[in-house]
Scaffold this motif. Structure first.
Motif, PDB file in Angstrom:
ATOM      1  N   GLY A  66      33.346 102.011  29.411  1.00 18.43           N
ATOM      2  CA  GLY A  66      34.741 102.254  29.777  1.00 18.43           C
ATOM      3  C   GLY A  66      35.084 103.735  29.674  1.00 18.43           C
ATOM      4  N   LEU A  67      34.558 104.383  28.640  1.00 17.37           N
ATOM      5  CA  LEU A  67      34.765 105.822  28.483  1.00 17.37           C
ATOM      6  C   LEU A  67      34.170 106.584  29.660  1.00 17.37           C
ATOM      7  CD1 LEU A  67      35.478 108.407  26.914  1.00 17.37           C
ATOM      8  CD2 LEU A  67      33.350 108.100  25.614  1.00 17.37           C
ATOM      9  N   VAL A  68      32.949 106.212  30.058  1.00 11.52           N
ATOM     10  CA  VAL A  68      32.312 106.858  31.214  1.00 11.52           C
ATOM     11  C   VAL A  68      33.160 106.664  32.466  1.00 11.52           C
ATOM     12  CG1 VAL A  68      30.301 106.795  32.763  1.00 11.52           C
ATOM     13  CG2 VAL A  68      29.979 106.661  30.273  1.00 11.52           C
ATOM     14  N   GLY A  69      33.621 105.431  32.673  1.00  9.02           N
ATOM     15  CA  GLY A  69      34.463 105.148  33.834  1.00  9.02           C
ATOM     16  C   GLY A  69      35.751 105.954  33.811  1.00  9.02           C
ATOM     17  N   ASP A  70      36.354 106.067  32.637  1.00 11.57           N
ATOM     18  CA  ASP A  70      37.589 106.844  32.512  1.00 11.57           C
ATOM     19  C   ASP A  70      37.373 108.301  32.902  1.00 11.57           C
ATOM     20  OD1 ASP A  70      39.143 104.734  31.728  1.00 11.57           O
ATOM     21  OD2 ASP A  70      39.079 105.195  29.585  1.00 11.57           O
ATOM     22  N   VAL A  71      36.290 108.877  32.422  1.00  7.91           N
ATOM     23  CA  VAL A  71      36.006 110.282  32.727  1.00  7.91           C
ATOM     24  C   VAL A  71      35.765 110.469  34.225  1.00  7.91           C
ATOM     25  CG1 VAL A  71      34.358 112.169  32.377  1.00  7.91           C
ATOM     26  CG2 VAL A  71      35.139 110.800  30.424  1.00  7.91           C
ATOM     27  N   LEU A  72      35.017 109.556  34.826  1.00  7.49           N
ATOM     28  CA  LEU A  72      34.754 109.667  36.252  1.00  7.49           C
ATOM     29  C   LEU A  72      36.040 109.570  37.078  1.00  7.49           C
ATOM     30  CD1 LEU A  72      31.493 107.522  36.550  1.00  7.49           C
ATOM     31  CD2 LEU A  72      31.713 109.977  37.010  1.00  7.49           C
ATOM     32  N   LEU A  73      36.969 108.739  36.637  1.00  7.14           N
ATOM     33  CA  LEU A  73      38.196 108.532  37.404  1.00  7.14           C
ATOM     34  C   LEU A  73      39.275 109.570  37.106  1.00  7.14           C
ATOM     35  CD1 LEU A  73      38.506 104.638  37.315  1.00  7.14           C
ATOM     36  CD2 LEU A  73      37.617 106.084  39.149  1.00  7.14           C
ATOM     37  N   LEU A  74      38.957 110.574  36.279  1.00  4.58           N
ATOM     38  CA  LEU A  74      39.918 111.643  36.048  1.00  4.58           C
ATOM     39  C   LEU A  74      40.147 112.469  37.308  1.00  4.58           C
ATOM     40  CD1 LEU A  74      38.972 112.897  32.469  1.00  4.58           C
ATOM     41  CD2 LEU A  74      41.159 111.935  33.183  1.00  4.58           C
ATOM     42  N   ARG A  75      39.175 112.463  38.198  1.00  5.74           N
ATOM     43  CA  ARG A  75      39.326 113.133  39.493  1.00  5.74           C
ATOM     44  C   ARG A  75      39.141 112.101  40.595  1.00  5.74           C
ATOM     45  NH1 ARG A  75      39.650 118.543  38.740  1.00  5.74           N
ATOM     46  NH2 ARG A  75      38.739 119.400  36.825  1.00  5.74           N
ATOM     47  N   ASP A  76      39.873 112.260  41.671  1.00  6.52           N
ATOM     48  CA  ASP A  76      39.870 111.268  42.744  1.00  6.52           C
ATOM     49  C   ASP A  76      38.994 111.724  43.896  1.00  6.52           C
ATOM     50  OD1 ASP A  76      40.411 109.066  44.261  1.00  6.52           O
ATOM     51  OD2 ASP A  76      42.396 109.727  44.914  1.00  6.52           O
ATOM     52  N   ARG A  80      33.254 109.610  42.915  1.00  3.12           N
ATOM     53  CA  ARG A  80      33.659 109.361  41.529  1.00  3.12           C
ATOM     54  C   ARG A  80      34.281 107.984  41.381  1.00  3.12           C
ATOM     55  NH1 ARG A  80      33.791 114.300  38.348  1.00  3.12           N
ATOM     56  NH2 ARG A  80      35.172 113.272  36.846  1.00  3.12           N
ATOM     57  N   PHE A  81      34.995 107.520  42.410  1.00 10.00           N
ATOM     58  CA  PHE A  81      35.543 106.163  42.349  1.00 10.00           C
ATOM     59  C   PHE A  81      34.410 105.141  42.318  1.00 10.00           C
ATOM     60  CE2 PHE A  81      37.016 102.210  44.320  1.00 10.00           C
ATOM     61  CZ  PHE A  81      38.086 101.903  43.500  1.00 10.00           C
ATOM     62  N   ALA A  82      33.383 105.364  43.144  1.00  9.41           N
ATOM     63  CA  ALA A  82      32.234 104.447  43.159  1.00  9.41           C
ATOM     64  C   ALA A  82      31.527 104.450  41.804  1.00  9.41           C
ATOM     65  CB  ALA A  82      31.267 104.839  44.276  1.00  9.41           C
ATOM     66  N   GLY A  83      31.377 105.637  41.215  1.00 11.02           N
ATOM     67  CA  GLY A  83      30.746 105.720  39.898  1.00 11.02           C
ATOM     68  C   GLY A  83      31.574 105.035  38.832  1.00 11.02           C
ATOM     69  N   GLY A  84      32.888 105.229  38.890  1.00  6.86           N
ATOM     70  CA  GLY A  84      33.769 104.569  37.932  1.00  6.86           C
ATOM     71  C   GLY A  84      33.731 103.066  38.085  1.00  6.86           C
ATOM     72  N   LEU A  85      33.710 102.604  39.332  1.00  3.41           N
ATOM     73  CA  LEU A  85      33.629 101.168  39.600  1.00  3.41           C
ATOM     74  C   LEU A  85      32.360 100.576  38.997  1.00  3.41           C
ATOM     75  CD1 LEU A  85      35.065  98.847  41.263  1.00  3.41           C
ATOM     76  CD2 LEU A  85      33.444  99.372  43.083  1.00  3.41           C
ATOM     77  N   MET A  86      31.234 101.283  39.169  1.00  6.02           N
ATOM     78  CA  MET A  86      29.969 100.792  38.619  1.00  6.02           C
ATOM     79  C   MET A  86      29.992 100.794  37.091  1.00  6.02           C
ATOM     80  SD  MET A  86      27.041  99.519  38.959  1.00  6.02           S
ATOM     81  CE  MET A  86      26.863  99.624  40.755  1.00  6.02           C
ATOM     82  N   ALA A  87      30.561 101.843  36.499  1.00  5.06           N
ATOM     83  CA  ALA A  87      30.623 101.913  35.038  1.00  5.06           C
ATOM     84  C   ALA A  87      31.439 100.754  34.476  1.00  5.06           C
ATOM     85  CB  ALA A  87      31.224 103.249  34.597  1.00  5.06           C
ATOM     86  N   PHE A  88      32.582 100.474  35.089  1.00  9.39           N
ATOM     87  CA  PHE A  88      33.414  99.378  34.595  1.00  9.39           C
ATOM     88  C   PHE A  88      32.787  98.017  34.889  1.00  9.39           C
ATOM     89  CE2 PHE A  88      36.868 102.573  34.492  1.00  9.39           C
ATOM     90  CZ  PHE A  88      37.283 102.353  33.191  1.00  9.39           C
ATOM     91  N   LEU A  89      32.095  97.891  36.014  1.00 15.50           N
ATOM     92  CA  LEU A  89      31.399  96.627  36.305  1.00 15.50           C
ATOM     93  C   LEU A  89      30.358  96.342  35.223  1.00 15.50           C
ATOM     94  CD1 LEU A  89      30.164  95.375  39.740  1.00 15.50           C
ATOM     95  CD2 LEU A  89      28.650  95.283  37.780  1.00 15.50           C
ATOM     96  N   LEU A  90      29.564  97.355  34.881  1.00 18.14           N
ATOM     97  CA  LEU A  90      28.567  97.181  33.822  1.00 18.14           C
ATOM     98  C   LEU A  90      29.248  96.935  32.471  1.00 18.14           C
ATOM     99  CD1 LEU A  90      26.023  99.982  34.829  1.00 18.14           C
ATOM    100  CD2 LEU A  90      25.764  97.515  35.126  1.00 18.14           C
ATOM    101  N   GLY A  91      30.397  97.584  32.276  1.00 18.85           N
ATOM    102  CA  GLY A  91      31.145  97.358  31.042  1.00 18.85           C
ATOM    103  C   GLY A  91      31.629  95.933  30.914  1.00 18.85           C
TER     104      GLY A  91
END
Length: 216
Positions: A66-76, A80-91
């Motif tokens: 979740g922390l990784v996803g949060d950091v990735l989504l700090l910029r739009d 980065r959205f795809a990376g955040g989506l993957m981080a939260f999916l794995l989370g």
């Protein structure tokens, strides 16, 4: 004040700072408050003994993702959205593993999770068409997969029999639904603040409830 309560107080302060930053569009504050909130929650979970059990270690992994996803989504940006989506999916998968290991002792409670997911799908029925229009079939498949995984998290969370965990996973569904509606259907000024308040509330309730289960 014990270390656990001190960490909890700092975490709460970081969360409130992030909500204020999001509501006021203060990106310079959000850049530190958003990750600080999750780092604090990781500290709370660790001090609460999460590392002592397999279920707790999966919880810590879920929070870290979740922390990784949060950091990735700090910029739009699309990447980065795809990376955040993957981080939260794995989370969410890590949360499922944590719940399963904690014990799904109340399977009938899982129907509450089914009801929450059904409500989310009804409200967000335009999300997948919007994702297709925004990023093509590939993004739509990724979002659909994410929705399936968070649905599994909602059902297994309720099946633990912990009301706190059940409410937490339900808030997570609400948070992600508001986020997706704001991104793919109709953006609103309140979408981002509501997303963050419900997201942090979800994480806090899950940690609180799961640590209680593991201690009992």
């Amino acid at each position: 004040m014990s270390a656990g309560w001190f960490a909890a107080a700092l975490t709460a302060a970081a969360m409130v700072a992030d909500w204020w930053a999001v509501a006021r569009s203060r990106a310079e504050v959000e850049r530190w408050a958003k990750p600080a909130a999750m780092i604090g929650l990781l500290a709370v979970a660790t001090l609460g003994g999460a590392g002592d059990t397999a279920s707790g270690r999966w919880l810590l992994l879920a929070l870290a993702l979740g922390l990784v996803g949060d950091v990735l989504l700090l910029r739009d940006s699309p990447s980065r959205f795809a990376g955040g989506l993957m981080a939260f999916l794995l989370g969410h998968l890590a949360f499922v593993a944590s719940f399963v290991l904690a014990g799904l002792d109340h399977p009938t409670w899982g129907w509450a999770g089914v009801a929450v997911v059904a409500g989310s799908l009804a409200v967000g029925r335009r999300i997948l068409p919007g994702a297709t229009a925004d990023g093509g079939p590939g993004l739509a498949v990724a979002v659909a997969t994410y929705m399936l995984v968070i649905g599994a998290m909602a059902v297994t969370g309720w099946a633990t029999g912990s009301l706190l965990v059940g409410l937490g996973v339900s808030l997570f569904v609400v948070s992600d639904t508001v986020l997706a509606m704001g991104r793919f259907v109709q953006p609103h000024r309140w979408s981002h603040p509501v997303t963050m308040v419900t997201y942090h509330g979800a994480q806090v309730l899950i940690v609180w409830g799961l640590l209680g289960l593991l201690a009992s």
